[in-house]
Design an enzyme around this catalytic site. Structure first.
Site, PDB file in Angstrom:
ATOM      1  N   HIS A  53       1.656   9.782  -7.671  1.00 24.42           N
ATOM      2  CA  HIS A  53       1.270  11.202  -7.810  1.00 24.42           C
ATOM      3  C   HIS A  53       0.872  11.537  -9.248  1.00 24.42           C
ATOM      4  O   HIS A  53       1.165  12.622  -9.754  1.00 24.42           O
ATOM      5  CB  HIS A  53       2.404  12.130  -7.349  1.00 24.42           C
ATOM      6  CG  HIS A  53       2.789  11.955  -5.917  1.00 24.42           C
ATOM      7  ND1 HIS A  53       2.115  12.567  -4.882  1.00 24.42           N
ATOM      8  CD2 HIS A  53       3.773  11.214  -5.338  1.00 24.42           C
ATOM      9  CE1 HIS A  53       2.677  12.223  -3.730  1.00 24.42           C
ATOM     10  NE2 HIS A  53       3.675  11.397  -3.986  1.00 24.42           N
ATOM     11  N   ASN A 126       4.242  16.158   1.290  1.00 26.09           N
ATOM     12  CA  ASN A 126       2.865  15.662   1.305  1.00 26.09           C
ATOM     13  C   ASN A 126       2.036  16.526   2.247  1.00 26.09           C
ATOM     14  O   ASN A 126       2.552  17.446   2.880  1.00 26.09           O
ATOM     15  CB  ASN A 126       2.815  14.200   1.772  1.00 26.09           C
ATOM     16  CG  ASN A 126       3.241  13.217   0.701  1.00 26.09           C
ATOM     17  OD1 ASN A 126       3.061  13.459  -0.486  1.00 26.09           O
ATOM     18  ND2 ASN A 126       3.806  12.102   1.120  1.00 26.09           N
TER      19      ASN A 126
END
EC number: 1.11.1.6
Length: 479
Positions: A53, A126
């Site tokens: 990320h 997510n």
């Protein structure tokens, strides 16, 4: 009147254009503390990028309660319909580096921090309701396959398909990843999910298992592969630009926040493991319950301070919410907090973007970049000081019933890797199926034959038409 330029220690700077030297053409002098400080700080401007990320965007906003769920949770942010809580949300890609394109085919991170009156609560999710693996022991191996090849330093389809072909539980997430939703059109036009099973605990100490959903009110929009590739070259920060500019012009993105709930008794009686993050809960059996609305309405003033240093972790909880036996969730409880201690620092919670909006009273002291450290207050417990922080037994979670012996249980004893992926495939339109097959076949071209054959059988087990489509796309004769 303009401000006077100073050094980091506050001394006025007389000249910020010329270094001190021995004569106009002579060497520079070591006593030029302004030059030394400026270069030394520049060398240390970067912190390690996130291992996953790394590329992300963030914004502040509010969460507003629209439905009473106090029957499920005692958390104060839900105590009244209409109550607002300040939030910070960070979107991200997963596998790419900090300078990678926003339009790569990749899951998107959807991490929400709620600044509640009882502390910070994070949902680190997510844009997909499932994940590739079930056990955190395999997480480092999986992420290595999403990064660059150790020799060529190139992205390599062979290694991620090889990994997935040895991990059939990944098929559900792989199907989502290569579908039309694999490349969202920016961050505003995608759903978010807590993905894991969490828990809610009410005032009576009753626990309910829960899944979190964030439904975009902007509508789902996705990018065609050709458009995504074009944008990767012409506007690699496309999603960042879209989010920032929308908020700047007052077009605030919103998500409807929903939950699915399951009682402890139901969970115990189910054949399918409700804590398996590779699978979803049926919305027919466990319908969505609207809880509130999340709105983003303020851009950060400084990207590094507020987005790059933002630290989210599922260990950040408040009374009334909790974890579950989900293996991946339990692994993340340690891994995320530990990553922040390494990447940002021991006292990352003291940075403004991470600091709770409520009083913090702990016996944690000192460490790099500590501020205050509670002055002269005692740094040990128990102690005899009446005003010192004391534990609060009324905030204890109810006991969680367990059974079985400590061992390394094979998570693959549940071998139903295919039914959820097959059901998703059958929900797709013919156009969506064709795109899914084209996307998968395109990335598998050039992968070794043994990997293709191993993976191909999973597609067939999910749905014969799924397998036949991939085989045809790869030019494999099934006759």
């Amino acid at each position: 009147m303009s401000k006077i330029l100073t050094t980091a220690s506050g001394a006025p700077v007389a000249d910020n254009q010329n270094s001190r030297s021995a004569g106009p053409r002579g060497p520079l002098l070591l006593d030029d503390f302004h030059l030394i400080e400026k270069l030394a700080h520049f060398n240390r401007e970067n912190i390690p990028e996130r291992r996953v990320h790394a590329k992300g965007s963030g914004a502040y906003g509010t969460f507003t309660v629209t439905r009473d769920i106090t029957g499920y949770t005692s958390a104060k942010l839900f105590e009244q319909v209409g109550k607002q809580t300040e939030t910070f949300l960070r979107f991200s890609t997963v596998g790419g580096e900090r300078g990678s394109a926003d339009t790569e085919r990749d899951p998107r991170g959807f991490a929400v921090k709620f600044y509640t009156e009882e502390g910070n609560w994070d949902i680190v999710g997510n844009n997909t309701p499932v994940f590739f693996i079930r056990d955190p022991l395999k997480f480092p191996d999986f992420i290595h396959t999403q990064k660059r090849h150790p020799q060529s330093n190139l992205k390599n389809a062979q290694i991620f398909w090889d990994s997935w072909s040895h991990s059939p539980e990944a098929l559900h997430q792989v199907t989502i990843l290569f579908s039309d939703r694999g490349i969202p059109d920016g961050y505003r036009h995608m759903h978010g999910f807590g993905s894991h099973t969490y828990s809610l605990i009410n005032a009576q100490g009753e626990r309910t298992w829960v899944k979190w959903h964030f439904k975009t009110q902007q509508g789902i929009k996705n990018l065609a592969p050709a458009d995504a590739a074009r944008l990767a070259g012409t506007d690699p920060d496309y999603a960042q630009r879209d989010l920032f500019e929308a908020i700047e012009r007052g077009d605030y993105p919103r998500w409807t926040v929903c939950i699915q709930v399951m009682s402890e008794a139901e969970a115990a009686s189910r054949d399918e493991n409700p804590f398996d993050v590779t699978k979803t809960w049926s919305q027919k059996d466990y319908p969505l319950i609207e809880v509130g609305v999340l709105e983003l309405n303020r851009n950060p003033l400084n990207y590094f301070a507020e987005v790059e240093q933002a630290a989210f972790g599922p260990s950040n909880m408040v009374p009334g919410v909790g974890l579950s036996p989900d293996r991946m969730l339990q692994g993340r409880v340690f891994a995320y907090a530990d990553a922040h201690r390494y990447r940002v620092g021991t006292n990352h919670q003291q940075l403004p973007v991470n600091a709770p909006r409520c009083p913090v009273n702990s016996y944690q002291r000192d460490g790099s970049m500590a501020t205050g450290s509670y002055g002269s207050a005692p740094n040990y417990e128990p102690n005899s000081y009446a005003a010192a922080p004391k534990q609060s037994p009324r905030h204890a979670e109810p006991a969680l019933a367990l059974n079985g012996s400590a061992d390394r249980y094979d998570h693959r004893e549940d071998a139903d890797y295919y039914s959820h992926a097959g059901a998703l495939f059958r929900l797709m339109s013919d156009e969506q199926k064709a795109l899914l097959i084209s996307n998968i076949a395109g990335t598998m071209a050039g992968v070794s034959e043994n990997v293709i054959q191993r993976q191909l059988q999973y597609f067939f087990k999910a749905d014969p038409a799924y397998g036949e489509g991939i085989a045809k796309g790869l030019g494999i004769n099934l006759a």
